[in-house]
Design a protein around this motif. Structure first.
Motif, PDB file in Angstrom:
ATOM      1  N   GLU A   1       1.824   8.040  -5.772  1.00 25.70           N
ATOM      2  CA  GLU A   1       0.903   9.181  -5.773  1.00 25.70           C
ATOM      3  C   GLU A   1       1.644  10.458  -5.374  1.00 25.70           C
ATOM      4  O   GLU A   1       1.419  11.536  -5.944  1.00 25.70           O
ATOM      5  N   LEU A   2       2.550  10.351  -4.398  1.00 28.55           N
ATOM      6  CA  LEU A   2       3.303  11.523  -3.939  1.00 28.55           C
ATOM      7  C   LEU A   2       4.155  12.089  -5.070  1.00 28.55           C
ATOM      8  O   LEU A   2       4.185  13.309  -5.298  1.00 28.55           O
TER       9      LEU A   2
ATOM     10  N   LYS B   1      -1.679  11.584   4.092  1.00 26.04           N
ATOM     11  CA  LYS B   1      -1.938  10.150   4.136  1.00 26.04           C
ATOM     12  C   LYS B   1      -0.680   9.391   4.542  1.00 26.04           C
ATOM     13  O   LYS B   1      -0.727   8.445   5.334  1.00 26.04           O
ATOM     14  N   LEU B   2       0.470   9.822   4.039  1.00 22.94           N
ATOM     15  CA  LEU B   2       1.730   9.181   4.416  1.00 22.94           C
ATOM     16  C   LEU B   2       2.072   9.445   5.884  1.00 22.94           C
ATOM     17  O   LEU B   2       2.623   8.580   6.565  1.00 22.94           O
ATOM     18  N   LYS B   3       1.713  10.645   6.361  1.00 17.94           N
ATOM     19  CA  LYS B   3       1.956  10.940   7.776  1.00 17.94           C
ATOM     20  C   LYS B   3       1.095  10.059   8.687  1.00 17.94           C
ATOM     21  O   LYS B   3       1.518   9.657   9.778  1.00 17.94           O
TER      22      LYS B   3
ATOM     23  N   ASN C   1       0.827  -1.214   0.000  1.00 18.35           N
ATOM     24  CA  ASN C   1       0.000   0.000   0.000  1.00 18.35           C
ATOM     25  C   ASN C   1       0.861   1.264   0.000  1.00 18.35           C
ATOM     26  O   ASN C   1       0.505   2.290  -0.610  1.00 18.35           O
ATOM     27  N   LEU C   2       2.016   1.179   0.696  1.00 17.89           N
ATOM     28  CA  LEU C   2       2.904   2.335   0.729  1.00 17.89           C
ATOM     29  C   LEU C   2       3.573   2.568  -0.620  1.00 17.89           C
ATOM     30  O   LEU C   2       3.931   3.707  -0.963  1.00 17.89           O
TER      31      LEU C   2
ATOM     32  N   GLN D   1      11.301  11.677   6.018  1.00 22.44           N
ATOM     33  CA  GLN D   1      11.165  10.507   5.143  1.00 22.44           C
ATOM     34  C   GLN D   1      10.387  10.876   3.881  1.00 22.44           C
ATOM     35  O   GLN D   1      10.747  10.469   2.768  1.00 22.44           O
ATOM     36  N   ILE D   2       9.322  11.631   4.069  1.00 21.93           N
ATOM     37  CA  ILE D   2       8.506  12.018   2.913  1.00 21.93           C
ATOM     38  C   ILE D   2       9.309  12.926   1.971  1.00 21.93           C
ATOM     39  O   ILE D   2       9.276  12.771   0.735  1.00 21.93           O
ATOM     40  N   ASP D   3      10.063  13.876   2.551  1.00 25.52           N
ATOM     41  CA  ASP D   3      10.891  14.765   1.727  1.00 25.52           C
ATOM     42  C   ASP D   3      11.954  13.978   0.977  1.00 25.52           C
ATOM     43  O   ASP D   3      12.274  14.287  -0.191  1.00 25.52           O
ATOM     44  N   ALA D   4      12.528  12.938   1.641  1.00 27.24           N
ATOM     45  CA  ALA D   4      13.563  12.135   0.992  1.00 27.24           C
ATOM     46  C   ALA D   4      12.997  11.369  -0.192  1.00 27.24           C
ATOM     47  O   ALA D   4      13.650  11.260  -1.255  1.00 27.24           O
TER      48      ALA D   4
END
Length: 580
Positions: free
Chosen positions: A177-178, A198-200, A170-171, A208-211
């Protein structure tokens, strides 16, 4: 030659005549004298024979004037002690030799004197984890555990530490999508923010999201981080397991604060209150006392043990206390020192769960004893206060109490196991309708293996082996799903555990056999209610056991091997039920 024959004949005749004169007359006199003296002797011996009674070692109620066989069991009768006459109904007499072999000691009791420990209540308990500080570390998304970094109990965990790495399909889609919305964040900022949110929610950090966004690469595996610090108390998943979102992986306990849980008896409850100061002592640090405060008193009384749980919270920043440690708690209570309070050693008191019993010496000059029910007050170290049942000057057994009780039981007198109550009509086992869950039945069948070995040890008369297998059976029963059962079913299981623990802590074979009677009255109906056993079992009964009331047991063999008498009456009994 004719003269020689004549001389010999005359000599023979003279000899016969002289013999008659000497022995015949004295024999007649002796016979006459014997008429008087022998009559006297015969009378004395017959009197002794009439006074001598014969009894059976297994059935003391049998008394016969002549030796022979016991009419109940067929064993050889033995001489009864002449001094056993004149005893009250529930009194027993022991020989001096038996007293010495069992090291039975008595003490004359009297009023206790005041000391600095007067009014102190002593409670026994264990260290337990503080449930308020327990935390469950769960998976935040569906996936497969690729690596479990923390995989055994007792391991230290720090907040922020990686616990596991999970492959999350799912990730993978959410990352794609990101990357797609990142190129549209100027034109569609709301959509971009929603994807990041949603990722948070799946516990990915901003970094992690920025990376992911800056690299433009989609990651397959994601770490799960510890949210608290503590010690792993349970590992709830393994590498390769598929987990759902929210499914527990580990249970972590913060041992900087722990609970000391004590058992308090009914008569101690009035002395306890929340906020009360309590001193805690453990064998690991025998010379130290730790201060604590009573934080909780269970509002529900345990019907099986007749106790309530008293909890105190302890700081454990130095990691001195380990869950499972035995501890003793001492707190100040109210104890009225008056003429009715007697102090006795704790070794003198037998506790059946409902009654407290002692053995009192009723004859100061002879070893004659009788069971006496008493009411106990507070426990102060190795002593009890007795509020009812004893008086100043009473002499009680303070060492070897269980041996005296065993002797009373063997003689059919009132004892701890046989309290002289009227027998209640017991429902036939086949009519006891009990229901058990499939989980309990599967767990319960594991307890039958050590039980059958315990029965064989009773047949062999090996008290040490009996204790060992009783403990194993008790441990197995305690691990079953008891809470899922109804009240009647729970009562049978808990009583079985109570009897197993009594057998395990007793090294006197006759006492073990007495507890074995009650154990089977509770355990056999359970076995007959479960849906089949792993092998054929036989319910067998000896009509002579339990003071001729009869007693049952379970066996894997059809042949009778009596656990209540062993070699004395190995084959006494019959099969009354078969369990397939």
């Amino acid at each position: 030659m004719n003269k020689n024959i004549l001389y010999i004949a005359i000599a023979v005749i003279v000899g016969l005549l002289a013999g008659w004169l000497i022995f015949g007359r004295s024999g007649s006199e002796a016979s006459a004298n014997m008429d008087v003296s022998e009559m006297s002797d015969t009378h004395d011996h017959s009197g002794e024979s009439e006074n001598q009674m014969w009894t059976c070692s297994m059935h003391p109620q049998i008394m016969q004037p002549e030796p022979g066989d016991c009419p109940i069991c067929g064993m050889d009768l033995i001489p009864a002690e002449s001094g056993a006459d004149g005893l009250a109904m529930n009194e027993i007499k022991m020989t001096e030799n038996a007293m010495a072999l069992a090291n039975i000691q008595t003490t004359i009791v009297g009023n206790g004197t005041r000391s600095e420990d007067d009014g102190m209540i002593s409670l026994s308990g264990k260290i337990a984890t503080n449930e308020e500080n327990n935390a469950v570390q769960a998976s935040y998304f569906d996936g497969r555990i690729e690596r479990l970094n923390v995989n055994y109990e007792g391991q230290k965990v720090n907040r922020g530490q990686i616990l596991a790495t999970i492959y999350a399909p799912n990730l993978v889609a959410a990352q794609q999508e990101l990357l797609t919305t990142a190129s549209l964040k100027e034109s569609q900022p709301e959509l971009y923010k929603a994807v990041r949110k949603k990722l948070k929610n799946w516990k990915l950090s901003e970094s992690q999201i920025d990376a992911i966004e800056s690299s433009g690469n989609v990651r397959d595996n994601f770490p799960v981080y510890a949210t608290v610090s503590g010690t792993v108390s349970e590992v709830m998943a393994r590498e390769g397991d598929y987990v759902k979102q929210g499914q527990p992986i580990l249970k972590v306990s913060d041992l900087n604060s722990i609970w000391a849980e004590f058992d308090a008896y009914e008569n101690q409850i009035s002395n306890l209150k929340v906020g009360q100061k309590i001193k805690v002592v453990t064998n690991a640090y025998a010379n130290k006392e730790f201060d604590a405060t009573v934080s909780f008193i269970d509002p529900i009384l345990n019907n099986a043990t007749r106790t309530v749980t008293v909890r105190a919270t302890l700081k454990n920043t130095d990691n001195l206390f380990k869950p499972g440690m035995f501890v003793t708690g001492k707190l100040k209570g109210e104890m009225k020192m008056n003429n009715q309070v007697i102090i006795v050693p704790a070794s003198a008191v037998m506790w059946t769960g409902e009654r407290s019993l002692v053995y009192m010496k009723t004859n100061p000059n002879e070893p004659v004893f009788e069971m006496r029910e008493v009411t106990i007050g507070n426990r102060n170290g190795e002593n009890y206060t007795i509020t009812e049942g004893l008086q100043n000057g009473d002499e009680i057994v303070t060492n070897g109490t269980f041996t005296v009780d065993a002797a009373a039981q063997l003689q059919g007198k009132k004892s701890m196991m046989n309290q002289g109550k009227k027998e209640s009509s017991m429902m036939p086992m086949s009519e006891m309708e009990m229901e058990f869950s499939e989980n309990f039945q599967r767990q319960f069948k594991m307890a039958l293996k050590p039980y059958l070995r315990m029965k064989d040890a009773l047949v062999a008369g090996d008290a040490n082996q009996v204790s060992a297998f009783a403990e194993a059976t008790s441990t197995s029963l305690k691990s079953t799903d008891i809470k899922s059962l109804g009240s009647m079913e729970q009562s049978h299981v808990k009583k079985s555990i109570e009897m197993l623990d009594a057998i395990a802590t007793n090294d006197i074979l006759e006492n073990q056999r007495g507890h074995f009677v009650i154990l089977n009255e509770n355990l056999v109906p359970i076995v007959m209610s479960v849906n089949g056993t792993d092998a054929m079992l036989y319910v067998q009964k000896c009509p002579m056991a339990n003071n001729n009331k009869g007693a049952i047991w379970l066996s894997a063999e059809k042949d009778i091997r009596n656990p209540y008498y062993g070699d004395a009456m190995l084959t006494c009994g019959s099969v009354i039920e078969e369990i397939e």
